[in-house]
Design an enzyme around this catalytic site. Structure first.
Site, PDB file in Angstrom:
ATOM      1  N   ASP A   1       0.880  -1.155   0.000  1.00 19.59           N
ATOM      2  CA  ASP A   1       0.000   0.000   0.000  1.00 19.59           C
ATOM      3  C   ASP A   1       0.925   1.215   0.000  1.00 19.59           C
ATOM      4  O   ASP A   1       2.117   1.123   0.329  1.00 19.59           O
ATOM      5  CB  ASP A   1      -0.954  -0.006   1.197  1.00 19.59           C
ATOM      6  N   TRP A   2       0.381   2.354  -0.369  1.00 14.97           N
ATOM      7  CA  TRP A   2       1.218   3.532  -0.616  1.00 14.97           C
ATOM      8  C   TRP A   2       1.912   4.004   0.664  1.00 14.97           C
ATOM      9  O   TRP A   2       1.297   4.570   1.558  1.00 14.97           O
ATOM     10  CB  TRP A   2       0.362   4.633  -1.234  1.00 14.97           C
TER      11      TRP A   2
END
Ligand code: BGC
Length: 756
Positions: free
Chosen positions: A230-231
């Protein structure tokens, strides 16, 4: 077939490390000289959020105009695999047209608490429904050779401190509730990529969790794509790479690439691990690049599709003969959502929608309609003039439809809701309208359950969820009977937040959140506790009625490898066409484990004209009966009887049949000094030997207990103590020598061995 190994062998160490992180917020790096092109990924999940122009460092600059389809909160209510496939298919086309190689979604985290800010992006409180629908979504997107990124892997069920909090739970809960949806999607639909979540699981970051990313995902489920972070979810890059995290998103300006290079040089990281990661990334890049389609992206056609889909998603929660409305009657729409619908949530899934017709405009084109705003729909504040106008309008009309829901600020990625109520101003207005108008229906716009204190006073409630940009057209069609509601709740609406099983442990202290309710999530809890709920899981009304009959099993016995087909006849007994959602639940009556009352294990949606009947078939296998056994580290169902329950909701079971199951699986069992009599007697193969041993200990001159002694120790008490006694206690209570006991134990273990 591309020779990926040959490409990799020509890459420098730096190029290989570089392939393992993004070039910027949305793009992967290219290696032009070797023919590796730059590809782009974009959010997802219910529309295309492709950033136009250059990516900024947060990825929030304007994105292109696109279509916002119903969010997962709504599509889950369709209980319709085909609908999810059609959604995926449309998104896949859009990605091909816009040159997006991977769409970031679907998001399949379980709705553990109604408060999770991101619930609108998630499907359900039930892992079976989640897995089946997300698999269809993935198949649709990937039919265009565009990848999906199944997210957020795993146990990311709240927004509070999502980047650091540890979701703590036992293995059975993890497997049965929080992983099962991912498992089905991976096995059935083979997503090209998975996105690991921000949080820790039992103390270890998902982004560097080898048990999760390699043992479970690849070794057990056969995943063959790549995992991206995930970012900003990466903690220690090299540890993550070793654990199975191939791609870091977005890039880190090169610092973590340099860490990988350094780790290879100093021997901390075997270069083959890096090569394998690059190969997996290249493989997915070329699945897309080698299958480009000449697609066009028709905003209008997809808008129409979004509206059609939403008609299949909305749930008619209550209807006391008020709906459908009749065009031409004096009807008032009250509430700002009638003119500015809330149809999506805030955060990374936010779509720059092409066109958002509101219910008021749609209805106004067909018949006259009164309108009053009633309340400020973006905050919880009573505006006296708006309030007064709404009451006046309600008095003038013959029927009122209140458009209520959660304002944007109540429900978003990044934070959780602080309560489960609608804004107080909306509840107050509904109560006041009810004083002047007996015919009140409420249309809801929200991504997760809300408390409805006036539910028993209004005549009808129509739950639209966050229904995408076609919600206005869908609402009009459903209110006036141009479409027949056929959505069913993918989650329970509890009466109040305090009833929810996670209530005492949500969202934790920011460092840890204890999933203390275990597998008893959603209806699994409410049913076990025999609690009243506002609307049960699976509930959904229609403008017609359905009758269920002829429940048949292809066999009333099942073994580990067999499949049983369940068939049932459904008849539309009303006067209009409609769609029934046939739900199949399984109840374990063996008593082998503490299990929910019943669990959803099959469903299908069937369209029926008035008076029409159809027979539908659903399939069950051993897994449908199983729970996750922590001793076996595997799925297990005990031999015995299982009830097969078919109905229209979890609380409306219409038919029942028994299925007898026989397993060859044995639970590990070794007799020791601490094994109790109860445990021994639970093994039929040991009973004779146990009885014989007890007999051998009987003394000829044993006297029956005196009356006084019998009063102190009743037969029941003696029996229960006998059952709870470990073998070692025979030394103290029956004077059995240690060696005699050891011989007995050896004998019992030998019998067990033979029976395996
Ligand atoms: C979200 C993801 C999303 C990513 C890229 C993250 O903050 O959790 O779901 O795909 O951003 O926008």
């Amino acid at each position: 077939m591309r020779d990926l190994k040959s490409i990799i062998s020509q890459m420098t160490l730096e190029e290989k490390a570089g392939m393992c992180s993004g070039k910027d917020f949305w793009r992967l790096k290219s290696v032009e000289r070797l023919g590796v092109p730059e590809v782009m990924v974009s959010d997802g999940p219910h529309g295309l959020r492709k950033q136009s122009g250059d990516a900024d460092h947060l990825g929030i600059n304007d994105s292109i105009k696109a279509v916002c389809f119903p969010t997962a909160s709504a599509t889950a209510a369709s209980f319709d695999r085909d609908l999810l496939y059609r959604l995926g298919d449309a998104l896949g086309q859009e990605c091909q047209a816009e040159n997006v190689s991977v769409l970031l979604g679907p998001a399949v985290n379980i709705k553990r608490s109604p408060l999770c800010g991101r619930n609108f992006e998630y499907f359900s409180e039930d892992p079976y429904l989640t897995g089946e629908l997300s698999a269809a979504h993935i198949q649709g997107v990937q039919s265009h050779h565009v990848g999906t990124s199944l997210k957020h892997f795993a146990a990311n069920n709240q927004e509070y401190m999502r980047m650091s909090c540890s979701s703590d739970m036992d293995e059975r809960t993890f497997r049965e509730i929080y992983l099962a949806g991912f498992e089905t999607a991976v096995k059935k639909a083979k997503p090209y990529t998975l996105m690991c979540s921000y949080n820790k699981i039992n103390g270890e970051y998902a982004s560097e969790n080898e048990y999760l990313l390699t043992k479970i995902l690849r070794d057990e489920w056969g995943f063959d794509g790549y995992v991206m972070s995930d970012w900003g979810a990466v903690n220690e890059r090299v540890k993550g790479l070793k654990a199975g995290l191939e791609l870091e998103m977005p890039g880190s300006g090169g610092c973590t690439d340099a860490e990988i290079v350094e780790a290879v040089k100093n021997g901390e990281l075997d270069e083959s691990v890096l090569d394998r990661a690059v190969e997996r990334i290249l493989d997915v890049i070329f699945r897309y690049v080698d299958n480009r389609e000449q697609q066009t992206f028709d905003l209008d056609a997809h808008h129409h599709l979004a509206a059609e889909m939403e008609k299949e998603c909305a749930v008619l929660l209550k209807n006391n003969a008020m709906l459908p409305l009749t065009r031409g009657d004096k009807i008032a729409y009250i509430g700002g959502f009638a003119k500015t619908p809330r149809f999506q949530g805030g955060g990374s899934s936010h779509i720059n929608s092409s066109y958002i017709p509101c219910a008021f405009d749609v209805t106004s084109k067909k018949c006259e309609i009164l309108y009053a705003q009633g309340f400020a729909h973006d905050k919880d504040e009573i505006v006296p003039e708006l309030f007064a106008q709404a009451i006046e309008t309600a008095k003038q009309a013959n029927a009122v439809v209140v458009f209520a829901g959660l304002p944007d600020s109540f429900e978003s990625e990044g934070y959780d809701r602080s309560h489960m109520r609608l804004p107080d101003c909306q509840n107050r207005l509904i109560e006041e309208i009810l004083k002047v108008q007996p015919n009140v229906a409420v249309v809801l716009h929200n991504g997760s359950p809300v408390e409805l204190p006036w539910a028993d006073k209004v005549k009808a409630i129509l739950e639209m969820y966050l229904g995408g940009q076609g919600v206005g057209e869908a609402t009009d069609a459903l209110l006036f009977g141009d479409a027949n509601p056929c959505g069913h709740l993918p989650e329970t609406f509890p009466i109040q937040l305090e009833d929810n099983p996670s209530y005492l442990n949500f969202p934790g202290d920011g460092k840890h959140v204890n999933y203390a309710e275990g597998v008893f999530v959603g209806y699994r809890y409410y049913e076990k506790k025999k609690m009243k709920v506002l609307f049960p899981f699976g509930h959904g009304l229609s403008y017609t009625t359905f009758d269920y009959s002829d429940l048949k099993l292809s066999s009333d016995t099942m073994t580990d490898d067999s499949i049983v087909t369940v068939s049932v006849r459904v008849t539309n007994t009303g006067t209009v066409a409609g769609k029934a959602v046939v739900q199949l639940y399984v109840k374990d009556t063996t008593g082998a484990a503490n299990r929910p009352e019943k669990e959803l294990k099959g469903f299908t949606k069937v369209a029926l004209d008035a008076g029409e009947s159809k027979t539908v078939e659903l399939q069950l296998d051993a897994r449908s009966l199983s729970w996750y056994n922590e001793e076996l580290h595997d799925w297990y169902a005990a031999s015995g009887t299982y009830e097969i329950l078919v109905g229209e909701s979890s609380a409306d079971i219409r038919l029942q049949a028994n299925l007898s199951f026989e397993t060859a699986k044995k639970l590990p069992f070794v007799v020791t000094m601490n094994t109790t009599t109860a445990e021994l007697l639970a093994h039929p193969e040991l009973v004779d030997a146990v009885r014989a041993f007890e007999q051998s200990l009987k003394k000829e001159d044993e006297q029956p207990a005196s009356e006084v002694a019998s009063e102190a120790v009743s037969d029941e008490m003696a029996y229960q103590m006998y059952l709870a006694s470990p073998l070692r206690s025979m030394r103290s209570f029956s004077g059995v020598p240690t060696q005699t006991l050891l011989d007995h134990i050896n004998n019992l273990n030998a019998i067990l061995k033979k029976s395996f």
